[in-house]
Write a protein that holds these residues in place. Structure first.
Motif: not given
Length: 237
Positions: A26-30, A95-98, A207-213, A231-237
């Motif tokens: 995921a890092i290599a693609e972003d 779980n790091t999935s959004l 990959s969804i967990f990787a992107r969320g991480a 929860r803090d992550v999605i609240d900050a989105a």
């Protein structure tokens, strides 16, 4: 990405594990992220419970935020995390999935509205045959979200077997399925009189967990010491 922004440097505590490899991809693609060979700006740990102390020590020593995606943790691990969180920012996420973060939010809301006197809660999860812990950390996380909604700690019913069983009112039932290469399926069932509400999430690829991480790691950068969640992550989105 704006040209005046530098990529977030991510260090992996277990770079050769399944999730370590997925996050590297995921890092290599972003271009907003860069793989670091040292402790980077954020350390990410998707390893094993026995390795938690080592990752905490590394992050605290380097003074960098730590994202913990390891599952199967127990109360002793939570105490170690709480102590380290007084020194550095730590995000603990089974779980790091959004999508799962939103599922937990919906679960809490549903549990609050649907009273336990008439609505039973069952959580069913499925994972690949090599997963070593059950119920999954995500299932337990969803159960905790239901408890937030209900406003109290709820009794659990796991691995039912036998005859003459009677379901306890207000309990959360957990069922685990293991087989094949399932990345992760989770269903939260609210079973009421003459109707059912089923909240579901299906992970088709790690990959969804990787992107969320990576989203969570970007959130952690620059945060003050403390314990954070998805929860803090999605609240900050």
């Amino acid at each position: 990405m704006r040209t005046d922004q530098q990529p977030v440097r991510i260090a992996l505590f277990a770079p050769d594990g399944r999730m370590g490899q997925a996050i590297r991809a995921a890092i290599a693609e972003d271009p907003a992220f860069e793989l670091a060979n040292d402790s980077g700006e954020v350390l990410v740990d998707f390893s094993a419970p026995d390795a938690l102390r080592a990752s905490l020590d590394r992050a605290v020593s380097a003074g960098v935020p730590l994202l913990i995606g390891t599952t199967g943790l127990i109360a002793e691990h939570d105490d170690l995390i709480a102590e380290a969180a007084t020194a550095i920012p730590i995000l603990k996420a089974p779980n790091t999935s959004l999508g799962v973060a939103l599922l937990a939010d919906l679960t809490a809301r549903a549990a609050r509205i649907l009273g336990e006197d008439q609505w039973d809660i069952e959580i069913v999860e499925a994972h690949h045959k090599k997963k070593a812990d059950a119920p999954s950390g995500t299932a337990l996380h969803l159960g905790a979200a239901a408890e937030i909604g209900r406003g109290r700690i709820l009794p659990e019913e796991r691995g039912r077997d036998g005859t003459g069983l009677k379901r306890e009112t207000g309990a959360i039932g957990y069922s685990a399925i293991r087989g094949g290469t399932v990345a992760g399926d989770h269903d939260v069932l609210f079973l009421g009189p003459d109707e059912r509400l089923i909240l579901s999430h299906r992970a088709e690829n790690r990959s969804i967990f990787a992107r969320g991480a990576l989203v969570a790691a970007r959130f952690l950068k620059g945060k003050p010491a403390g314990l954070y969640s998805m929860r803090d992550v999605i609240d900050a989105a």
